[in-house]
Structures are given as structure tokens and as C-alpha cells.
Motif scaffolding. Sequence first.
Motif, PDB file in Angstrom:
ATOM      1  N   VAL A  19      11.168 -54.344  -2.450  1.00  0.00           N
ATOM      2  CA  VAL A  19      11.763 -54.283  -1.119  1.00  0.00           C
ATOM      3  C   VAL A  19      13.259 -54.074  -1.291  1.00  0.00           C
ATOM      4  CG1 VAL A  19      12.147 -55.530   1.045  1.00  0.00           C
ATOM      5  CG2 VAL A  19       9.983 -55.810  -0.200  1.00  0.00           C
ATOM      6  N   LEU A  20      13.791 -53.072  -0.581  1.00  0.00           N
ATOM      7  CA  LEU A  20      15.210 -52.740  -0.621  1.00  0.00           C
ATOM      8  C   LEU A  20      15.788 -52.867   0.784  1.00  0.00           C
ATOM      9  CD1 LEU A  20      15.007 -49.436  -2.721  1.00  0.00           C
ATOM     10  CD2 LEU A  20      15.235 -51.794  -3.567  1.00  0.00           C
ATOM     11  N   ALA A  21      17.013 -53.355   0.881  1.00  0.00           N
ATOM     12  CA  ALA A  21      17.694 -53.453   2.169  1.00  0.00           C
ATOM     13  C   ALA A  21      18.940 -52.576   2.126  1.00  0.00           C
ATOM     14  CB  ALA A  21      18.076 -54.887   2.472  1.00  0.00           C
ATOM     15  N   LEU A  22      19.122 -51.781   3.162  1.00  0.00           N
ATOM     16  CA  LEU A  22      20.266 -50.876   3.268  1.00  0.00           C
ATOM     17  C   LEU A  22      21.085 -51.249   4.482  1.00  0.00           C
ATOM     18  CD1 LEU A  22      17.794 -49.268   1.933  1.00  0.00           C
ATOM     19  CD2 LEU A  22      19.090 -47.241   2.477  1.00  0.00           C
ATOM     20  N   VAL A 111      23.143 -51.200  -0.735  1.00  0.00           N
ATOM     21  CA  VAL A 111      21.709 -51.170  -1.039  1.00  0.00           C
ATOM     22  C   VAL A 111      21.423 -52.379  -1.929  1.00  0.00           C
ATOM     23  CG1 VAL A 111      19.767 -49.884  -1.984  1.00  0.00           C
ATOM     24  CG2 VAL A 111      21.688 -48.639  -0.969  1.00  0.00           C
ATOM     25  N   ASP A 112      20.600 -53.293  -1.440  1.00  0.00           N
ATOM     26  CA  ASP A 112      20.245 -54.497  -2.187  1.00  0.00           C
ATOM     27  C   ASP A 112      18.773 -54.484  -2.558  1.00  0.00           C
ATOM     28  OD1 ASP A 112      22.769 -55.734  -2.078  1.00  0.00           O
ATOM     29  OD2 ASP A 112      22.340 -56.628  -0.125  1.00  0.00           O
ATOM     30  N   VAL A 113      18.480 -54.961  -3.762  1.00  0.00           N
ATOM     31  CA  VAL A 113      17.100 -55.212  -4.168  1.00  0.00           C
ATOM     32  C   VAL A 113      16.777 -56.609  -3.649  1.00  0.00           C
ATOM     33  CG1 VAL A 113      15.476 -55.443  -6.076  1.00  0.00           C
ATOM     34  CG2 VAL A 113      17.355 -53.770  -6.230  1.00  0.00           C
ATOM     35  N   ILE A 114      15.843 -56.691  -2.715  1.00  0.00           N
ATOM     36  CA  ILE A 114      15.471 -57.970  -2.111  1.00  0.00           C
ATOM     37  C   ILE A 114      14.358 -58.639  -2.910  1.00  0.00           C
ATOM     38  CG2 ILE A 114      14.602 -59.107  -0.016  1.00  0.00           C
ATOM     39  CD1 ILE A 114      17.468 -57.866   0.192  1.00  0.00           C
ATOM     40  N   ALA A 115      13.365 -57.870  -3.295  1.00  0.00           N
ATOM     41  CA  ALA A 115      12.243 -58.417  -4.066  1.00  0.00           C
ATOM     42  C   ALA A 115      11.702 -57.326  -4.984  1.00  0.00           C
ATOM     43  CB  ALA A 115      11.145 -58.909  -3.127  1.00  0.00           C
ATOM     44  N   TYR A 116      11.208 -57.767  -6.126  1.00  0.00           N
ATOM     45  CA  TYR A 116      10.601 -56.870  -7.116  1.00  0.00           C
ATOM     46  C   TYR A 116       9.310 -57.536  -7.543  1.00  0.00           C
ATOM     47  CZ  TYR A 116      10.170 -54.059 -11.392  1.00  0.00           C
ATOM     48  OH  TYR A 116       9.731 -53.218 -12.389  1.00  0.00           O
ATOM     49  N   GLY A 117       8.215 -57.149  -6.887  1.00  0.00           N
ATOM     50  CA  GLY A 117       6.940 -57.814  -7.140  1.00  0.00           C
ATOM     51  C   GLY A 117       7.103 -59.305  -6.924  1.00  0.00           C
ATOM     52  N   GLN A 118       6.562 -60.082  -7.840  1.00  0.00           N
ATOM     53  CA  GLN A 118       6.686 -61.538  -7.764  1.00  0.00           C
ATOM     54  C   GLN A 118       7.740 -62.071  -8.734  1.00  0.00           C
ATOM     55  OE1 GLN A 118       5.085 -63.290  -5.372  1.00  0.00           O
ATOM     56  NE2 GLN A 118       4.468 -61.245  -4.705  1.00  0.00           N
ATOM     57  N   LEU A 119       8.537 -61.175  -9.314  1.00  0.00           N
ATOM     58  CA  LEU A 119       9.516 -61.581 -10.310  1.00  0.00           C
ATOM     59  C   LEU A 119      10.548 -62.528  -9.710  1.00  0.00           C
ATOM     60  CD1 LEU A 119      10.589 -61.260 -13.229  1.00  0.00           C
ATOM     61  CD2 LEU A 119      11.989 -59.370 -12.375  1.00  0.00           C
TER      62      LEU A 119
END
Length: 176
Positions: A19-22, A111-119
Amino acid sequence: MSGTADALGQAPDQPVHAVLALGANLGDPAATLSQAVQDLADTPGITLTGTSPRAVTAAVGGPAGQPDYLNQVLTVSTTLSPRALLAACQAVEQAHHRTRDVRWGPRTLDVDVIAYGQLRSEHPELTLPHPRARERAFVLAPWSWLDPEAMLEGARVAELADQAADAGTVRREESR
């Protein structure tokens, strides 16, 4: 810590949901977000799987008097490592002339990485899930519009959005 750092550089065996947030509030934010979404979709190793409606929000934190932000959430499937995904996001920011002069200041693109799978990562380079995502309606509301069943750390994203301090400042962008 070294285990987490190693995990950040490890490409997945199978594509991972991220999930990415812009967000943008300088220049032409609508055009910037449209181009940034295309730039990310064109990045090898990233497949765009969803785009939220855009949200118009007041600036949270940072200097007073900033213009409103336009925010959007993307879901992607990626074969990139978390570190490589972050680098791709930062490259898109740079292509849109992002500067990091003032924390939470106005910007052409974030641009933020909010989630990467369950990591889960507490590494200073990349904390996952994003450490402030649970409290930011400007991320949570568009994410819930895209995926009403989305979960973040065991909580429904839509409920977190309703409880966030900035919930009253988020509204859907009007159609043009």
C-alpha cells in the motif's frame, strides 16, 4: 536489527501486496498525482492493482498557511524488495522535484510505503507498517474508499479513519 535490514533488501519469492500513499500541495497536485500514479505503474516490478478516489485535506503539522493537500492511496503487487520499492517511490518523488527542506512542509509530491505484505520493520530506513498511518485520516480514508475491508495491524482501516484526529478535514475530491 540486522535481520530487519536483511529483510528490507530481500526480494520476495512471490509478488507482495503493498500500500502506497501519495500527497501533493504545490504546483498542480492533480496533474502531479496522475503522473506519479503512471510513473509508479510503469516501474518494473510494480503492478498497480488499485487507486483510491482522491481526498482533499488540510495540512497536518508543519508550517501554518499551507495549501490543502490532494491525497490518494494505491495498492500494488510488487516483486521488488521493500528497500527497492522505497527507492522507486523516492525516484518518482525526485522526478516531480520533491525537496525535503521542512518537515511536514508543503511539497510537490510525497510517496510513502504504508504496508508491504505483513512485514514489520523498526529499521530507521523503513518502518513498516508506516509508523503514523493509523492516526492519519488523509491516508486511511482514501484507503478505505478503495478497499472497505482493508485491515492495518488487526484493525479495520475504515474504523481507524473515523477515529483519527484529522477525520473531519478529509473530503472526497469533486469530480471534474
